[in-house]
Design a protein around this motif. Structure first.
Motif, PDB file in Angstrom:
ATOM      1  N   VAL A 167       0.840  -1.195   0.000  1.00 55.46           N
ATOM      2  CA  VAL A 167       0.000   0.000   0.000  1.00 55.46           C
ATOM      3  C   VAL A 167       0.876   1.245   0.000  1.00 55.46           C
ATOM      4  CG1 VAL A 167      -1.729   1.308   1.273  1.00 55.46           C
ATOM      5  CG2 VAL A 167      -1.884  -1.186   1.167  1.00 55.46           C
ATOM      6  N   LYS A 168       0.568   2.161  -0.900  1.00 49.57           N
ATOM      7  CA  LYS A 168       1.317   3.416  -1.005  1.00 49.57           C
ATOM      8  C   LYS A 168       0.782   4.404   0.017  1.00 49.57           C
ATOM      9  CE  LYS A 168       2.849   6.624  -4.635  1.00 49.57           C
ATOM     10  NZ  LYS A 168       2.745   6.934  -6.099  1.00 49.57           N
ATOM     11  N   GLN A 169       1.682   5.009   0.778  1.00 50.97           N
ATOM     12  CA  GLN A 169       1.305   5.977   1.795  1.00 50.97           C
ATOM     13  C   GLN A 169       1.418   7.387   1.225  1.00 50.97           C
ATOM     14  OE1 GLN A 169       0.054   5.217   4.820  1.00 50.97           O
ATOM     15  NE2 GLN A 169       0.254   3.025   4.329  1.00 50.97           N
TER      16      GLN A 169
ATOM     17  N   THR B 144      10.448  18.074   7.187  1.00 52.55           N
ATOM     18  CA  THR B 144      11.821  18.097   7.683  1.00 52.55           C
ATOM     19  C   THR B 144      12.755  18.325   6.494  1.00 52.55           C
ATOM     20  OG1 THR B 144      12.177  15.729   7.359  1.00 52.55           O
ATOM     21  CG2 THR B 144      11.162  16.425   9.444  1.00 52.55           C
ATOM     22  N   GLN B 145      14.027  18.537   6.766  1.00 54.66           N
ATOM     23  CA  GLN B 145      14.983  18.762   5.677  1.00 54.66           C
ATOM     24  C   GLN B 145      15.119  17.548   4.774  1.00 54.66           C
ATOM     25  OE1 GLN B 145      18.656  20.101   7.481  1.00 54.66           O
ATOM     26  NE2 GLN B 145      17.984  22.238   7.485  1.00 54.66           N
ATOM     27  N   ASN B 146      14.852  16.362   5.317  1.00 50.70           N
ATOM     28  CA  ASN B 146      14.947  15.161   4.470  1.00 50.70           C
ATOM     29  C   ASN B 146      13.615  14.783   3.837  1.00 50.70           C
ATOM     30  OD1 ASN B 146      13.491  14.064   6.556  1.00 50.70           O
ATOM     31  ND2 ASN B 146      15.012  12.526   7.142  1.00 50.70           N
ATOM     32  N   GLY B 147      12.581  15.631   4.057  1.00 55.99           N
ATOM     33  CA  GLY B 147      11.312  15.411   3.373  1.00 55.99           C
ATOM     34  C   GLY B 147      10.276  14.632   4.132  1.00 55.99           C
ATOM     35  N   ASP B 148      10.586  14.170   5.360  1.00 56.11           N
ATOM     36  CA  ASP B 148       9.563  13.532   6.188  1.00 56.11           C
ATOM     37  C   ASP B 148       8.663  14.612   6.800  1.00 56.11           C
ATOM     38  OD1 ASP B 148      10.591  11.047   5.590  1.00 56.11           O
ATOM     39  OD2 ASP B 148      11.788  10.900   7.428  1.00 56.11           O
TER      40      ASP B 148
ATOM     41  N   LYS C  50       7.214  11.175  10.500  1.00 60.50           N
ATOM     42  CA  LYS C  50       6.641  10.116   9.658  1.00 60.50           C
ATOM     43  C   LYS C  50       7.095  10.283   8.211  1.00 60.50           C
ATOM     44  CE  LYS C  50       2.494   9.117  12.371  1.00 60.50           C
ATOM     45  NZ  LYS C  50       2.900   7.722  12.658  1.00 60.50           N
ATOM     46  N   HIS C  51       7.245   9.138   7.543  1.00 60.44           N
ATOM     47  CA  HIS C  51       7.648   9.141   6.132  1.00 60.44           C
ATOM     48  C   HIS C  51       6.451   8.741   5.262  1.00 60.44           C
ATOM     49  CE1 HIS C  51      10.047   8.608   2.512  1.00 60.44           C
ATOM     50  NE2 HIS C  51       9.416   7.455   2.335  1.00 60.44           N
ATOM     51  N   PHE C  52       6.313   9.426   4.139  1.00 59.91           N
ATOM     52  CA  PHE C  52       5.269   9.110   3.166  1.00 59.91           C
ATOM     53  C   PHE C  52       5.896   8.945   1.797  1.00 59.91           C
ATOM     54  CE2 PHE C  52       3.053  11.144   6.612  1.00 59.91           C
ATOM     55  CZ  PHE C  52       1.857  10.446   6.706  1.00 59.91           C
ATOM     56  N   ASP C  53       5.304   8.069   0.995  1.00 56.36           N
ATOM     57  CA  ASP C  53       5.840   7.826  -0.350  1.00 56.36           C
ATOM     58  C   ASP C  53       5.641   9.035  -1.251  1.00 56.36           C
ATOM     59  OD1 ASP C  53       6.558   4.995   0.091  1.00 56.36           O
ATOM     60  OD2 ASP C  53       4.386   4.745   0.302  1.00 56.36           O
ATOM     61  N   THR C  54       4.504   9.702  -1.109  1.00 59.03           N
ATOM     62  CA  THR C  54       4.204  10.903  -1.888  1.00 59.03           C
ATOM     63  C   THR C  54       3.547  11.926  -0.969  1.00 59.03           C
ATOM     64  OG1 THR C  54       3.851   9.600  -3.903  1.00 59.03           O
ATOM     65  CG2 THR C  54       2.968  11.836  -3.885  1.00 59.03           C
TER      66      THR C  54
END
Length: 370
Positions: free
Chosen positions: A2-4, A180-184, A192-196
Motif C-alpha cells: 500500500v502506497k502511503q 523536515t529537511q529530508n522530506g519527512d 513520519k515518512h510518506f511515499d508521496t
C-alpha cells in the motif's frame, strides 16, 4: 504494497485530490492521510460562483484550466453525491455598466455557446427580465444569463468531499505539520515518512516548502464576505447568482441566506479579523441592487487568506528534481473554479498516470519555485 500518501492542506485542491485518491481506479492500493489545521483557509471562508466563460481575464492558460474546472463540477458532484447546499447549478447573471459593452459581451457569449456545452444556454435579459429571475432585487440591471453557471459554498463543499473520502481510504488529522529537511513530516505522533506528499497550503506554501530549501513566490490576500438573512418566499427557490461589473457578487441560497463578497485586501497579510469598514462596503455594494438591506440582517462575516502569484496565475505539478512532492496553489480569488481540476490532476499523478498537455494549463512549477 500500500502506497502511503500525505496531503497537507484541506482546501479545494487538497480535498478534491483526497476524494479522487479514494475514488479512481487503484485506490485500494493507496492510503491517504490529510493534515489540515484549518486556520485562515480561503476555501472554508468562501462562497462563490462557478462561471468562468465571460471573465475579463485574458490569460489563456487560466481560462483553459477554469473552463475544465467548470466542466468537471457536475461529474464531481455526482460521483461524490454532494448536496445542493454545497453546489447547485442555478445559472449566472453577468452585468455590464454600459449597454454597448453588454451587447458586445453577449455576442461573444453566443459564439462560445456553440462549442462550450457546459455554458448551457445564453440569453440577453432586460432589467425587467433580470428582476423576474432574481426577485429579491429592487433595482435590477440588464444582464446576460448563462444557464450553466452555479453557486458553491466552499466550506460545505470540502466537508462533504472529505466525508466521502473518509468512508474509503482517507484519515484526517486536524493538526499543523511541517516538512523536515529530508522530506519527512513532523507530526503530533513524531516524524513520519510518506511515499508521496501533496502540498496544498495556499498562502502558507512558502513556509511549507522552506525546509526543503525552496522559495515559493506567493503572497497572501485577505478576503472578507458577509452572510445576510433575508426573508424569501418559498417560490424564490434556486435563484441565479449575479456578477455585477465592478461590484460584489450577489449569491442567494435557498432558505433565506444571501452572501455578498468578496473583498480583495493586499496589505493585511495573514490577519483574520473581520473589519467593520469591509462589512459596510459589502453592504453598500449590495444595496445598489437591493435597497432594503440593513446591517441588522448581517448574520456572519467570513474571513480567509488567498494565495496570489506574481502573474496572478495558479500553478501545479511536481517540485523540481523531487517528483515525490506535488504542489498546487496560487489560486487567487477565483480558486473555487480551477481548484478541483488541479486536485484531479495531482491525484492522477499520484497514481503514476501521465497527464498530457499540462503546459496548456500552467507554466512550469520552476516559474514559481526557486
Amino acid at each position: 504494497m500500500v502506497k502511503q500518501v500525505a496531503i497537507i492542506g484541506g482546501g479545494i485542491v487538497g480535498a478534491t485530490a483526497a476524494f479522487y485518491l479514494s475514488f479512481l481506479q487503484g485506490n485500494e492500493n493507496i492510503h491517504v492521510t490529510l493534515f489540515d489545521e484549518g486556520t485562515g483557509q480561503a476555501t472554508k471562508a468562501a462562497a462563490g460562483i462557478i462561471s468562468p466563460w465571460l471573465s475579463k481575464r485574458r490569460n489563456k492558460r487560466w481560462y483553459a484550466l477554469a473552463k475544465r474546472g467548470a466542466e468537471l463540477y457536475p461529474t464531481l458532484v455526482h460521483d461524490a453525491q454532494l448536496s445542493t447546499q454545497a453546489y447547485q447549478q442555478t445559472g449566472t447573471i453577468v452585468t455590464r455598466k454600459n449597454h454597448d459593452d453588454l451587447l458586445a459581451l453577449y455576442h461573444e457569449a453566443k459564439i462560445k455557446e456553440q462549442h462550450t456545452s457546459a455554458m448551457g444556454q445564453v440569453e440577453l435579459l432586460s432589467a425587467e427580465a433580470v428582476k423576474r429571475r432574481l426577485p429579491l432585487l429592487t433595482d435590477a440591471p440588464e444582464g446576460i444569463f448563462v444557464s450553466g453557471g452555479a453557486r458553491i459554498d466552499g466550506g460545505h463543499f470540502v466537508s462533504e468531499l472529505l466525508k466521502r473520502a473518509s468512508d474509503n481510504n482517507l484519515l484526517i488529522k486536524h493538526e499543523r505539520v511541517s516538512l523536515t529537511q529530508n522530506g519527512d513530516l513532523h507530526t503530533s505522533e513524531g516524524q513520519k515518512h510518506f511515499d508521496t506528499v501533496i502540498i496544498a497550503t495556499g498562502a502558507w506554501m512558502h513556509e511549507s516548502l522552506q525546509p526543503l530549501g525552496l522559495n515559493v513566490k506567493v503572497r497572501p490576500q485577505k478576503g472578507q464576505l458577509i452572510d445576510l438573512t433575508v426573508k424569501m418566499p418559498h417560490k424564490w427557490q434556486n435563484m441565479p447568482v449575479m456578477m455585477p461589473e465592478g461590484s460584489s457578487d450577489i449569491i442567494p441560497f435557498n432558505g433565506g441566506k444571501l452572501v455578498i463578497g468578496a473583498t480583495h485586501e493586499n496589505d493585511e497579510g495573514f490577519d483574520l479579523s473581520p473589519q467593520p469598514a469591509a462589512k459596510q462596503q459589502l453592504l453598500d455594494n449590495a444595496s445598489v441592487f437591493i435597497n432594503t438591506l440593513t446591517a441588522a440582517q448581517v448574520s456572519d462575516m467570513r474571513v480567509g487568506t488567498r494565495a496570489y502569484t506574481e502573474d496572478f496565475a495558479p500553478f501545479f505539478g511536481a517540485v523540481p528534481a523531487q517528483p515525490n512532492y506535488l504542489i498546487g496553489g496560487g489560486l487567487g480569488s477565483s480558486g473555487l473554479t480551477p481548484g478541483p481540476m488541479i486536485g484531479y490532476f495531482l491525484a492522477q499523478a499520484v497514481f503514476g498516470r501521465e497527464i498530457t498537455h499540462w503546459q496548456d494549463y500552467t507554466l512550469p512549477v520552476s516559474q514559481y519555485v526557486d
